[in-house]
Enzyme design. Structure first.
Site, PDB file in Angstrom:
ATOM      1  N   HIS A 144       0.862  -1.225   0.239  1.00 53.55           N
ATOM      2  CA  HIS A 144       0.017   0.191  -0.122  1.00 53.55           C
ATOM      3  C   HIS A 144       0.823   1.210   0.104  1.00 53.55           C
ATOM      4  O   HIS A 144       2.070   1.237   0.447  1.00 53.55           O
ATOM      5  CB  HIS A 144      -0.999   0.047   1.164  1.00 53.55           C
ATOM      6  CG  HIS A 144      -1.942   1.195   1.391  1.00 53.55           C
ATOM      7  ND1 HIS A 144      -1.863   2.636   1.759  1.00 53.55           N
ATOM      8  CD2 HIS A 144      -3.112   1.013   1.145  1.00 53.55           C
ATOM      9  CE1 HIS A 144      -2.792   2.841   1.579  1.00 53.55           C
ATOM     10  NE2 HIS A 144      -3.891   1.999   1.193  1.00 53.55           N
ATOM     11  N   ASP A 221       3.053  -4.296   8.059  1.00 59.09           N
ATOM     12  CA  ASP A 221       1.826  -3.450   7.786  1.00 59.09           C
ATOM     13  C   ASP A 221       0.781  -4.643   8.011  1.00 59.09           C
ATOM     14  O   ASP A 221       0.325  -5.473   7.207  1.00 59.09           O
ATOM     15  CB  ASP A 221       1.593  -2.895   6.319  1.00 59.09           C
ATOM     16  CG  ASP A 221       0.412  -2.259   6.198  1.00 59.09           C
ATOM     17  OD1 ASP A 221      -0.634  -2.473   6.955  1.00 59.09           O
ATOM     18  OD2 ASP A 221       0.183  -1.556   5.092  1.00 59.09           O
ATOM     19  N   GLN A 224      -4.435  -5.480   6.966  1.00 58.29           N
ATOM     20  CA  GLN A 224      -5.711  -6.329   6.476  1.00 58.29           C
ATOM     21  C   GLN A 224      -5.264  -7.795   7.192  1.00 58.29           C
ATOM     22  O   GLN A 224      -6.182  -8.662   6.702  1.00 58.29           O
ATOM     23  CB  GLN A 224      -5.195  -6.518   4.859  1.00 58.29           C
ATOM     24  CG  GLN A 224      -5.365  -5.552   4.098  1.00 58.29           C
ATOM     25  CD  GLN A 224      -6.850  -4.839   3.909  1.00 58.29           C
ATOM     26  OE1 GLN A 224      -7.598  -5.631   4.163  1.00 58.29           O
ATOM     27  NE2 GLN A 224      -6.771  -3.727   3.648  1.00 58.29           N
ATOM     28  N   LYS A 247     -10.528  -1.027  10.371  1.00 56.53           N
ATOM     29  CA  LYS A 247     -10.728  -2.344   9.304  1.00 56.53           C
ATOM     30  C   LYS A 247     -11.164  -3.266  10.386  1.00 56.53           C
ATOM     31  O   LYS A 247     -11.531  -4.522   9.752  1.00 56.53           O
ATOM     32  CB  LYS A 247      -9.618  -2.578   8.730  1.00 56.53           C
ATOM     33  CG  LYS A 247      -9.247  -1.351   7.719  1.00 56.53           C
ATOM     34  CD  LYS A 247      -7.884  -1.947   6.922  1.00 56.53           C
ATOM     35  CE  LYS A 247      -7.524  -0.556   6.014  1.00 56.53           C
ATOM     36  NZ  LYS A 247      -8.246  -0.152   4.851  1.00 56.53           N
ATOM     37  N   CYS A 385      -4.670   2.320  -3.520  1.00 49.83           N
ATOM     38  CA  CYS A 385      -3.408   3.051  -3.032  1.00 49.83           C
ATOM     39  C   CYS A 385      -2.318   1.990  -3.276  1.00 49.83           C
ATOM     40  O   CYS A 385      -1.565   1.585  -2.412  1.00 49.83           O
ATOM     41  CB  CYS A 385      -3.650   3.129  -1.569  1.00 49.83           C
ATOM     42  SG  CYS A 385      -4.937   4.626  -1.232  1.00 49.83           S
TER      43      CYS A 385
END
Length: 427
Positions: A144, A221, A224, A247, A385
């Site tokens: 991202h 990261d 997700q 999220k 993104c």
């Protein structure tokens, strides 16, 4: 005569708790916890398949935020009065819940606005003072922008170089190439746990182990990953792990950075102001201990109260149940989409997460998404993104459908039927 106040986070009996002896979950009852899913869009029942963008909020989260403003609203760590104490307890309580949820120490969790802030904190407070010309930052093709642009900014200021770790056609990392790229000049590896476009689940534990052997600092990261699967940061063995609250059924403007204690202690503040100090004079300022050293100013207190309720909700539901449910939905969705002539799916890695990016031959992604919206279907269209990733596949944009555990198999059938109708309209 005093009246005891109710707790900040209302107690609730989660209908999502396993129901039967076989550990089954009443998913209809779970879905009923999410008020927004009851609405209509353009006169059609809403089908919300944009969960990789932001997740919906269950009633206990909404009630927790509302309850804080109604009963406990005060600033944190600044007052000795009752409301201030209650607000501080609730805010710090969320830090503790997140620590248990992710198997880390609470004093290693910096509460912040989300993954983007967390990654910039690492970039400016850890990387900027340490990197120099000749050093390399290794970043995967599937990142991202939030895990690309901060490293480019740091490279511009330090003379370091950003190098790309490439992927294979199916959307998996080229692990052999990645190992070869871990040369002595690489000081930092930035990698997503789960791709927001491809759904690829990277073997972060193994990668971090290889990086650590070579003295490479790892930044993961987890935006997700944390909402959809059980994450044990201690087992992963990274140096930094960032994630976003909105999220994972929590409010927007919330998230956290986990970092090894030795890094936090050695890092200078990213922002200056109240709360991040112990003592201030015009001659010298003494900074607070981590993690509060990195939490200048008044935080999103109500948001973090809501995030604490979201952690409670996911914890009681069980991330193992969430992962299995979403795997079932993904299998159904993928099989149904593969029956549509001219449809191409991007990202076919084994054991991927419930994210399906696709295009239909002859139809623009934005046209598809716009017409689907008129059918009551919310999906994402565009570059997500992740411009460098779409450049790899040679496309300008894709559609992305990302179901969550509160979605249904009936919604998948309705979505695919709507997609077929839309395709007919586009010729």
């Amino acid at each position: 005569m005093s009246t005891a106040l109710p707790p900040v986070t209302p107690p609730f009996d989660a209908p999502s708790a396993p129901a039967g002896r076989d550990g089954s979950v009443d998913w209809d009852a779970v879905r009923a916890d999410f008020p927004l899913l009851l609405r209509e869009v353009h006169g059609k029942p809403l089908i919300y398949f944009d969960n990789a963008n932001t997740g919906q909020k269950p009633a206990p989260v909404i009630e927790a935020v509302d309850g804080f403003y109604r009963r406990q609203n005060a600033n944190v760590s600044r007052a000795v009065h009752q409301l201030g104490t209650e607000a501080t307890d609730a805010y710090e309580g969320t830090r503790g819940k997140l620590a248990r949820f992710l198997n880390v120490r609470s004093d290693e969790l910096v509460l912040c606005s989300g993954t983007t802030f967390a990654l910039n904190l690492v970039a400016y407070s850890w990387a900027l003072p340490r990197l120099k010309a000749g050093d390399t930052i290794l970043v995967s093709r599937m990142e991202h922008h939030a895990n690309i642009v901060p490293w480019q900014l740091i490279a511009e200021r330090t003379g370091a170089t950003v190098r790309v770790a490439e992927i294979l056609e199916d959307g998996t990392l080229d692990l052999d190439a990645l190992r070869r790229a871990m040369t002595s000049d690489v000081k930092l590896l930035a990698l997503t746990h789960v791709s927001n476009v491809l759904g690829t689940v990277n073997p972060v534990r193994e990668i971090c182990r290889e990086a650590r052997k070579r003295g490479i600092v790892t930044v993961i990261d987890g935006s997700q990953a944390v909402p959809h699967r059980r994450v044990d940061i201690a087992a992963i063995g990274c140096d930094f792990y960032a994630f976003t609250g909105h999220k994972m059924c929590g409010p927007t403007g919330t998230g956290a950075l986990w970092a090894r204690r030795e890094h936090l202690q050695a890092m200078p503040p990213f922002l200056g102001g109240g709360e991040m100090i112990k003592e201030v004079s015009f001659e010298k300022t003494v900074y607070n201990d981590p993690p509060h050293r990195f939490e200048a100013g008044t935080p999103n207190i109500a948001g973090f109260v809501g995030l604490g309720a979201a952690v409670d909700y996911l914890d009681r539901l069980g991330l193992d149940h969430v992962e299995r449910r979403e795997a079932e939905l993904l299998a159904h969705l993928t099989e149904a989409l593969q029956q549509i002539d001219g449809l191409r799916i991007f990202g076919t890695a084994p054991d991927k997460a419930a994210v399906v990016s696709f295009l239909i031959e002859g139809a623009h992604a934005h046209d598809l998404a716009t017409l689907l919206d008129l059918e009551g279907v919310a999906i994402r269209s565009g570059q997500h993104c992740a411009h460098p990733l779409l450049q790899f596949y040679g496309v300008a944009a894709t559609c992305r459908a990302s179901p969550a555990f509160y979605n249904t198999h009936a919604e998948i059938d309705a979505f695919v039927a709507a997609l077929r109708r839309v395709r007919t309209l586009l010729g």
